[in-house]
Design a protein around this motif. Structure first.
Motif, PDB file in Angstrom:
ATOM      1  N   GLU A 105      45.552  97.953  -7.778  1.00  0.00           N
ATOM      2  CA  GLU A 105      44.556  97.120  -7.112  1.00  0.00           C
ATOM      3  C   GLU A 105      43.297  97.058  -7.971  1.00  0.00           C
ATOM      4  OE1 GLU A 105      42.764  96.262  -2.678  1.00  0.00           O
ATOM      5  OE2 GLU A 105      43.980  98.031  -3.007  1.00  0.00           O
ATOM      6  N   SER A 106      42.357  97.973  -7.784  1.00  0.00           N
ATOM      7  CA  SER A 106      41.146  97.947  -8.604  1.00  0.00           C
ATOM      8  C   SER A 106      41.479  98.272 -10.055  1.00  0.00           C
ATOM      9  CB  SER A 106      40.099  98.932  -8.079  1.00  0.00           C
ATOM     10  OG  SER A 106      40.437 100.269  -8.430  1.00  0.00           O
ATOM     11  N   ASP A 132      51.463  94.797  -7.045  1.00  0.00           N
ATOM     12  CA  ASP A 132      50.347  94.321  -7.866  1.00  0.00           C
ATOM     13  C   ASP A 132      49.456  93.470  -6.968  1.00  0.00           C
ATOM     14  OD1 ASP A 132      48.767  93.867 -10.117  1.00  0.00           O
ATOM     15  OD2 ASP A 132      49.872  92.062 -10.658  1.00  0.00           O
ATOM     16  N   LYS A 133      48.195  93.880  -6.877  1.00  0.00           N
ATOM     17  CA  LYS A 133      47.216  93.218  -6.005  1.00  0.00           C
ATOM     18  C   LYS A 133      45.995  92.887  -6.859  1.00  0.00           C
ATOM     19  CE  LYS A 133      45.478  94.284  -1.365  1.00  0.00           C
ATOM     20  NZ  LYS A 133      45.299  95.415  -0.439  1.00  0.00           N
ATOM     21  N   PRO A 134      46.073  91.815  -7.658  1.00  0.00           N
ATOM     22  CA  PRO A 134      45.039  91.543  -8.657  1.00  0.00           C
ATOM     23  C   PRO A 134      43.703  91.037  -8.113  1.00  0.00           C
ATOM     24  CG  PRO A 134      46.681  89.814  -8.679  1.00  0.00           C
ATOM     25  CD  PRO A 134      47.178  90.866  -7.728  1.00  0.00           C
ATOM     26  N   LYS A 135      43.650  90.615  -6.863  1.00  0.00           N
ATOM     27  CA  LYS A 135      42.420  90.019  -6.330  1.00  0.00           C
ATOM     28  C   LYS A 135      41.210  90.945  -6.475  1.00  0.00           C
ATOM     29  CE  LYS A 135      40.292  87.874  -2.377  1.00  0.00           C
ATOM     30  NZ  LYS A 135      40.111  87.930  -0.980  1.00  0.00           N
ATOM     31  N   ASN A 136      41.405  92.240  -6.300  1.00  0.00           N
ATOM     32  CA  ASN A 136      40.300  93.198  -6.357  1.00  0.00           C
ATOM     33  C   ASN A 136      40.257  93.991  -7.661  1.00  0.00           C
ATOM     34  OD1 ASN A 136      39.501  92.500  -3.704  1.00  0.00           O
ATOM     35  ND2 ASN A 136      41.101  93.824  -2.886  1.00  0.00           N
ATOM     36  N   ARG A 137      40.896  93.474  -8.722  1.00  0.00           N
ATOM     37  CA  ARG A 137      40.958  94.184  -9.996  1.00  0.00           C
ATOM     38  C   ARG A 137      39.569  94.304 -10.605  1.00  0.00           C
ATOM     39  NH1 ARG A 137      45.761  93.774 -12.285  1.00  0.00           N
ATOM     40  NH2 ARG A 137      46.276  94.315 -10.168  1.00  0.00           N
ATOM     41  N   ASP A 149      54.352  91.147  -6.030  1.00  0.00           N
ATOM     42  CA  ASP A 149      52.969  90.711  -5.880  1.00  0.00           C
ATOM     43  C   ASP A 149      52.593  90.987  -4.430  1.00  0.00           C
ATOM     44  OD1 ASP A 149      52.583  89.760  -8.507  1.00  0.00           O
ATOM     45  OD2 ASP A 149      53.595  87.885  -8.000  1.00  0.00           O
ATOM     46  N   PRO A 151      50.001  90.576  -1.158  1.00  0.00           N
ATOM     47  CA  PRO A 151      48.898  89.813  -0.560  1.00  0.00           C
ATOM     48  C   PRO A 151      47.698  90.728  -0.318  1.00  0.00           C
ATOM     49  CG  PRO A 151      50.606  90.222   1.070  1.00  0.00           C
ATOM     50  CD  PRO A 151      51.140  90.735  -0.243  1.00  0.00           C
ATOM     51  N   ASP A 152      46.567  90.131  -0.076  1.00  0.00           N
ATOM     52  CA  ASP A 152      45.329  90.901   0.120  1.00  0.00           C
ATOM     53  C   ASP A 152      45.312  91.494   1.532  1.00  0.00           C
ATOM     54  OD1 ASP A 152      42.899  92.023  -0.534  1.00  0.00           O
ATOM     55  OD2 ASP A 152      41.760  90.279   0.131  1.00  0.00           O
ATOM     56  N   LYS A 153      46.150  92.501   1.729  1.00  0.00           N
ATOM     57  CA  LYS A 153      46.251  93.201   3.009  1.00  0.00           C
ATOM     58  C   LYS A 153      46.297  94.687   2.723  1.00  0.00           C
ATOM     59  CE  LYS A 153      48.894  89.470   5.174  1.00  0.00           C
ATOM     60  NZ  LYS A 153      47.779  88.879   5.830  1.00  0.00           N
TER      61      LYS A 153
END
Length: 181
Positions: A105-106, A132-137, A149, A151-153
């Motif tokens: 994530e981060s 893999d949660k790239p939104k908050n990388r 991949d 989702p943002d959950k």
């Protein structure tokens, strides 16, 4: 024990098992040398165990190690500070190493681990992340092998927890928050 929240399934047992075998085949295709698989505890323990068995089916016999890092504590948001709670014992010099984690994530924890292992002379340090949660990388890191991949959950199950609960679930799910469908 607290009441079980409404946990919705993202990835069921069969889907996870199939994808873990595919990840093992991807790793085998790269022909790792003297492979050391390092599971990042606690969240990756189920993925790491299943991946080790899947690697065996793909004719790869890695050694296993465990690196216990923490950046969450009992919360649901990373503190940003990575702590080594238990280090590996194996010499990594000249070896191919795969860090196995539950979720990228981060990226702070995995980048910390990758840099630490690389500084000890590993031939290569790759990452296998179940999710893999790239939104908050935040960190400059990517996974070499990705299960799914995400989702943002906030996800739980298959080794991942919410305040130390729900690791035992055989699937990956999420607790709906306001705005989720």
């Amino acid at each position: 024990m607290a009441d079980k929240p409404d946990i919705r399934v993202l990835f069921d047992e069969d889907t996870i098992a199939q994808r873990v075998q595919e990840v093992a085949e991807e790793i085998a295709a790269d022909k790792p040398h003297n492979l050391l698989v390092v599971a990042i505890l606690k969240g990756s323990f189920m993925f790491a165990a299943d991946l080790a068995r899947a690697l065996h089916k793909s004719n790869i016999a890695p050694e296993m190690e465990f690196l216990h890092l923490s950046s969450y504590g009992k919360g649901t948001v990373s503190s940003g500070e990575v702590k080594v709670l238990r280090d590996i014992e194996s010499n990594v010099e000249g070896r191919d190493v795969i860090l196995v984690d539950d979720i990228l994530e981060s990226g702070r924890t995995l980048l910390f681990a990758q840099n630490m292992i690389a500084s000890r002379g590993a031939k290569s340090v790759r990452v296998a992340a179940l999710l893999d949660k790239p939104k908050n990388r935040i960190a400059e890191i990517k996974s070499d092998y990705i299960g799914f991949d995400c989702p943002d959950k906030f996800v739980v199950g298959y080794g991942m927890d919410m305040g130390h609960a729900w690791r035992q679930l055989p699937f990956i799910g999420y607790v709906p928050q306001e705005g989720d469908e």
